[in-house]
Design an enzyme around this catalytic site. Structure first.
Site, PDB file in Angstrom:
ATOM      1  CB  ALA A  87       8.415  -2.948  10.083  1.00  0.00           C
ATOM      2  CG  ASP A  88       3.283  -5.519   9.744  1.00  0.00           C
ATOM      3  OD1 ASP A  88       4.189  -5.932  10.500  1.00  0.00           O
ATOM      4  OD2 ASP A  88       2.437  -6.288   9.243  1.00  0.00           O
ATOM      5  NE  ARG A  89       2.311  -8.281  15.574  1.00  0.00           N
ATOM      6  CZ  ARG A  89       2.536  -9.334  16.349  1.00  0.00           C
ATOM      7  NH1 ARG A  89       3.593 -10.101  16.121  1.00  0.00           N
ATOM      8  NH2 ARG A  89       1.724  -9.616  17.350  1.00  0.00           N
ATOM      9  CB  VAL A 116      -0.951   0.013   1.209  1.00  0.00           C
ATOM     10  CG1 VAL A 116      -1.905   1.203   1.128  1.00  0.00           C
ATOM     11  CG2 VAL A 116      -1.750  -1.289   1.276  1.00  0.00           C
ATOM     12  CE1 TYR A 166       5.968  -9.734  22.264  1.00  0.00           C
ATOM     13  CE2 TYR A 166       8.157  -9.471  21.316  1.00  0.00           C
ATOM     14  CZ  TYR A 166       6.945 -10.131  21.360  1.00  0.00           C
ATOM     15  OH  TYR A 166       6.702 -11.187  20.507  1.00  0.00           O
TER      16      TYR A 166
END
EC number: 2.7.1.33
Length: 255
Positions: free
Chosen positions: A109-111, A13, A101
């Site tokens: 990276a998207d998260r 995208v 975490y």
């Protein structure tokens, strides 16, 4: 203007932000074998259609879960935009996301980008569901820290596994069936994939809430978010361009 790229396993995208607003966006198939020149010519064509030029762009930022594609995209940015692209997880840019975490380096990276955008807009606690090739559930705790999540096969992978491994079952389209009980094989498969996935979403969200003892806002993003959210009892908000917004936000905070 800022050019942002969200490279997923199936789709990429692209977006252009002008004065903080997402003014243009495109969805293309991810092709890890494309060269920098092929990417450059494709983007040139997309820009021409919207009367944009490479010179309009003053910054480029990329989030990618497909490492082999990064070299070509970074070189494309240098050759066509004359800009060094910022790459999430590679460039020394701060994401301004707190971590609860044990190994943050393994988070996609998207998260991370989704979490940055969602916490900026909606605070915490949150559950962020991204319907991609894999479906990811990210939990943001009450301290606005990334605190883990869940990864499941995406709805397309589940559907493909069904017809690829059962020789008599046909390929089907993902859509809402007219009834839960199918009167044909195709209807039965469509219902199983669609309602089975909604059951998974609602069931996992409930388990997260029960385990954490919180009532987080549930945000959905990704290509199938609207379709699933319409029938899900647990999704509160649909943000189709959450990742693009997160990329813009990270770029702005670092500049």
């Amino acid at each position: 203007m800022l050019f942002v790229l969200d490279v997923g396993n199936t789709n990429t995208v692209l977006g252009v932000f002008d004065q903080g607003e997402l003014t243009h966006h495109w969805r293309i198939k991810t092709d890890r074998y494309k060269t920098e020149d092929e990417f450059g010519m494709l983007i040139h064509s997309l820009f021409q259609h919207k009367k944009l030029s490479f010179e309009d762009i003053k910054g480029v930022i990329i989030s990618s879960v497909v490492p082999p594609i990064l070299f070509a995209l970074e070189k494309m940015s240098r050759d066509y935009f004359h800009l060094d692209a910022v790459v999430i997880g590679k460039t020394s840019y701060q994401t301004f996301l707190n971590m609860n975490y044990p190994n943050p380096q393994e988070i996609g990276a998207d998260r991370i980008v989704n979490a940055v955008a969602a916490t900026e807009e909606y605070g915490s606690p949150l559950i962020i569901i991204d319907f991609g090739t894999a479906t990811t559930y990210c939990y943001i705790d009450e301290d606005t820290a990334y605190a883990g999540g869940i990864i499941t096969p995406g709805i397309n992978i589940s559907m493909e596994a069904l017809y690829s491994n059962a020789s008599k079952l046909p390929k089907i389209e993902i859509q809402k069936p007219e009834t839960v009980i199918g009167s044909t094989t195709v209807d039965a498969m469509t219902s199983g994939v669609f309602y089975g996935y909604i059951g998974q979403v609602d069931g996992l969200v409930k388990r997260i809430k029960d385990e954490k003892g919180t009532n987080p806002t549930v945000i959905a993003t990704g290509g199938l978010a609207k379709l699933i959210a319409h029938e899900s009892a647990s999704i509160d908000i649909v943000e189709p361009y959450l990742t693009l917004k997160g990329l813009h936000l990270i770029y702005q905070k670092n500049n």
